[in-house]
Motif scaffolding. Sequence first.
Motif, PDB file in Angstrom:
ATOM      1  N   GLU A  46      26.826 -14.061 -16.043  1.00 16.77           N
ATOM      2  CA  GLU A  46      26.472 -14.142 -17.460  1.00 16.77           C
ATOM      3  C   GLU A  46      27.399 -15.113 -18.190  1.00 16.77           C
ATOM      4  O   GLU A  46      26.950 -15.886 -19.051  1.00 16.77           O
ATOM      5  N   GLU A  47      28.669 -15.103 -17.844  1.00 20.22           N
ATOM      6  CA  GLU A  47      29.611 -16.019 -18.487  1.00 20.22           C
ATOM      7  C   GLU A  47      29.220 -17.469 -18.240  1.00 20.22           C
ATOM      8  O   GLU A  47      29.196 -18.291 -19.182  1.00 20.22           O
ATOM      9  N   TYR A  48      28.906 -17.801 -16.998  1.00 21.65           N
ATOM     10  CA  TYR A  48      28.531 -19.177 -16.687  1.00 21.65           C
ATOM     11  C   TYR A  48      27.203 -19.560 -17.336  1.00 21.65           C
ATOM     12  O   TYR A  48      27.052 -20.669 -17.860  1.00 21.65           O
ATOM     13  N   LEU A  49      26.246 -18.667 -17.308  1.00 20.30           N
ATOM     14  CA  LEU A  49      24.932 -18.988 -17.864  1.00 20.30           C
ATOM     15  C   LEU A  49      24.974 -19.101 -19.386  1.00 20.30           C
ATOM     16  O   LEU A  49      24.246 -19.926 -19.966  1.00 20.30           O
ATOM     17  N   LEU A  50      25.822 -18.324 -20.037  1.00 23.06           N
ATOM     18  CA  LEU A  50      25.982 -18.469 -21.476  1.00 23.06           C
ATOM     19  C   LEU A  50      26.607 -19.821 -21.815  1.00 23.06           C
ATOM     20  O   LEU A  50      26.219 -20.465 -22.801  1.00 23.06           O
ATOM     21  N   ALA A  74      15.711 -23.270 -19.794  1.00 18.31           N
ATOM     22  CA  ALA A  74      14.800 -22.163 -19.490  1.00 18.31           C
ATOM     23  C   ALA A  74      15.363 -21.218 -18.428  1.00 18.31           C
ATOM     24  O   ALA A  74      15.263 -19.996 -18.554  1.00 18.31           O
ATOM     25  N   ALA A  75      15.934 -21.775 -17.362  1.00 16.74           N
ATOM     26  CA  ALA A  75      16.451 -20.924 -16.282  1.00 16.74           C
ATOM     27  C   ALA A  75      17.555 -20.004 -16.795  1.00 16.74           C
ATOM     28  O   ALA A  75      17.638 -18.834 -16.393  1.00 16.74           O
ATOM     29  N   ALA A  76      18.393 -20.497 -17.687  1.00 13.29           N
ATOM     30  CA  ALA A  76      19.468 -19.663 -18.225  1.00 13.29           C
ATOM     31  C   ALA A  76      18.891 -18.493 -19.017  1.00 13.29           C
ATOM     32  O   ALA A  76      19.357 -17.354 -18.899  1.00 13.29           O
ATOM     33  N   TYR A  77      17.877 -18.743 -19.839  1.00 11.12           N
ATOM     34  CA  TYR A  77      17.249 -17.658 -20.598  1.00 11.12           C
ATOM     35  C   TYR A  77      16.691 -16.593 -19.648  1.00 11.12           C
ATOM     36  O   TYR A  77      16.859 -15.391 -19.879  1.00 11.12           O
ATOM     37  N   TYR A  78      16.022 -17.035 -18.588  1.00 10.11           N
ATOM     38  CA  TYR A  78      15.414 -16.064 -17.676  1.00 10.11           C
ATOM     39  C   TYR A  78      16.477 -15.197 -17.005  1.00 10.11           C
ATOM     40  O   TYR A  78      16.369 -13.962 -16.991  1.00 10.11           O
ATOM     41  N   TRP A  79      17.502 -15.831 -16.454  1.00  9.83           N
ATOM     42  CA  TRP A  79      18.492 -15.060 -15.713  1.00  9.83           C
ATOM     43  C   TRP A  79      19.338 -14.197 -16.633  1.00  9.83           C
ATOM     44  O   TRP A  79      19.754 -13.088 -16.255  1.00  9.83           O
ATOM     45  N   LEU A  80      19.597 -14.655 -17.851  1.00 12.19           N
ATOM     46  CA  LEU A  80      20.305 -13.807 -18.808  1.00 12.19           C
ATOM     47  C   LEU A  80      19.452 -12.595 -19.178  1.00 12.19           C
ATOM     48  O   LEU A  80      19.980 -11.486 -19.353  1.00 12.19           O
ATOM     49  N   ASN A  88      24.618 -23.748 -11.388  1.00 13.01           N
ATOM     50  CA  ASN A  88      24.818 -23.387  -9.987  1.00 13.01           C
ATOM     51  C   ASN A  88      25.832 -22.256  -9.851  1.00 13.01           C
ATOM     52  O   ASN A  88      25.658 -21.337  -9.043  1.00 13.01           O
ATOM     53  N   ALA A  89      26.903 -22.327 -10.627  1.00  9.32           N
ATOM     54  CA  ALA A  89      27.911 -21.264 -10.577  1.00  9.32           C
ATOM     55  C   ALA A  89      27.315 -19.934 -11.020  1.00  9.32           C
ATOM     56  O   ALA A  89      27.594 -18.885 -10.423  1.00  9.32           O
ATOM     57  N   GLY A  90      26.482 -19.960 -12.060  1.00  9.95           N
ATOM     58  CA  GLY A  90      25.846 -18.730 -12.506  1.00  9.95           C
ATOM     59  C   GLY A  90      24.934 -18.139 -11.457  1.00  9.95           C
ATOM     60  O   GLY A  90      24.961 -16.928 -11.188  1.00  9.95           O
ATOM     61  N   LEU A  91      24.126 -18.988 -10.825  1.00 11.15           N
ATOM     62  CA  LEU A  91      23.219 -18.506  -9.785  1.00 11.15           C
ATOM     63  C   LEU A  91      23.990 -17.995  -8.571  1.00 11.15           C
ATOM     64  O   LEU A  91      23.599 -17.005  -7.943  1.00 11.15           O
ATOM     65  N   CYS A  92      25.091 -18.664  -8.254  1.00  9.72           N
ATOM     66  CA  CYS A  92      25.881 -18.224  -7.105  1.00  9.72           C
ATOM     67  C   CYS A  92      26.571 -16.895  -7.401  1.00  9.72           C
ATOM     68  O   CYS A  92      26.660 -16.033  -6.528  1.00  9.72           O
ATOM     69  N   ALA A  93      27.041 -16.712  -8.624  1.00 10.18           N
ATOM     70  CA  ALA A  93      27.628 -15.431  -8.994  1.00 10.18           C
ATOM     71  C   ALA A  93      26.579 -14.318  -8.926  1.00 10.18           C
ATOM     72  O   ALA A  93      26.877 -13.190  -8.517  1.00 10.18           O
ATOM     73  N   LEU A  94      25.339 -14.627  -9.300  1.00  6.85           N
ATOM     74  CA  LEU A  94      24.259 -13.648  -9.148  1.00  6.85           C
ATOM     75  C   LEU A  94      24.069 -13.280  -7.685  1.00  6.85           C
ATOM     76  O   LEU A  94      23.898 -12.109  -7.346  1.00  6.85           O
TER      77      LEU A  94
END
Length: 268
Positions: free
Chosen positions: A175-179, A189-195, A160-166
């Motif tokens: 990128e930091e949160y999604l990594l 899967a969602a992390a791979y796509y957004w990264l 959620n933090a990664g998507l909100c930062a986007l």
Amino acid sequence: MLQSLLRSLVLLALALTAACTATTPADIEASGSVEQAVSRQTASSESRKRAKVHADLGMAYLQEGRYEVALDEARIALESESGYAPAHNLKALIYMALRKNELAEQSFQEALSQARGDPEINNDYGWFLCQTGRHRQALSHFRVAINNPLYQSPLKALTNAGLCALAAKDDKLAEEYLLRALRMDRAHAAAYYWLADIAYRGGRLADARQRLKDLHALASPNAQSAWLALRVERKLGDRDEEARFMGIMRRMFRDTEEYARMMRGEFE
């Protein structure tokens, strides 16, 4: 496209102005207290047991989309114990789904007043804030959840933090949160796509290609990932791979906006 994909991850998109009386995460962190989410704690009294049973039942109804029944269960829980934070949080989530934004805000604030460091409540309120455009405030609530070592769903808060930062157009922080989320779950899967999306927009095409390969090793392409892969290969100059993904788009995703953009030649 980003906003439409974000909306698909929650019950409904919302619109609400910031409340001036919001609990501040700085105060939460300053308290130094770290507790397990109230909903996970063993009930210590008969009234708490009744409240927990009805709040849990209401959450199940909410997930089924039975909002009125869920709201009844939240009310019964609060009749058993008026200060039971998960029941207030449940009401807030129901009001989010019903687009009753002021009531959702009020219920979140009541939940936080009863359990201001609760990681589940902070994660839910953070997502509400993010969906209503208060991205920076949302991120601070996600941090409360992420930094609680007793939180049982840190992957949810990291994502959620990664998507909100986007949504806040902060690719570096996203990128930091999604990594971190990906390190916690290598099949995310969602992390791979957004990264991959971040890498593509940042001109790191080899990184974007690898993230998409990792994603497609886990799951078949969907319209979004196939469209992104097509554009990555197009920029890399690999015409065979570009043509392969064009074929996937034609065979599988003709009714999508991504296919329409491909046919219009809108690759950027």
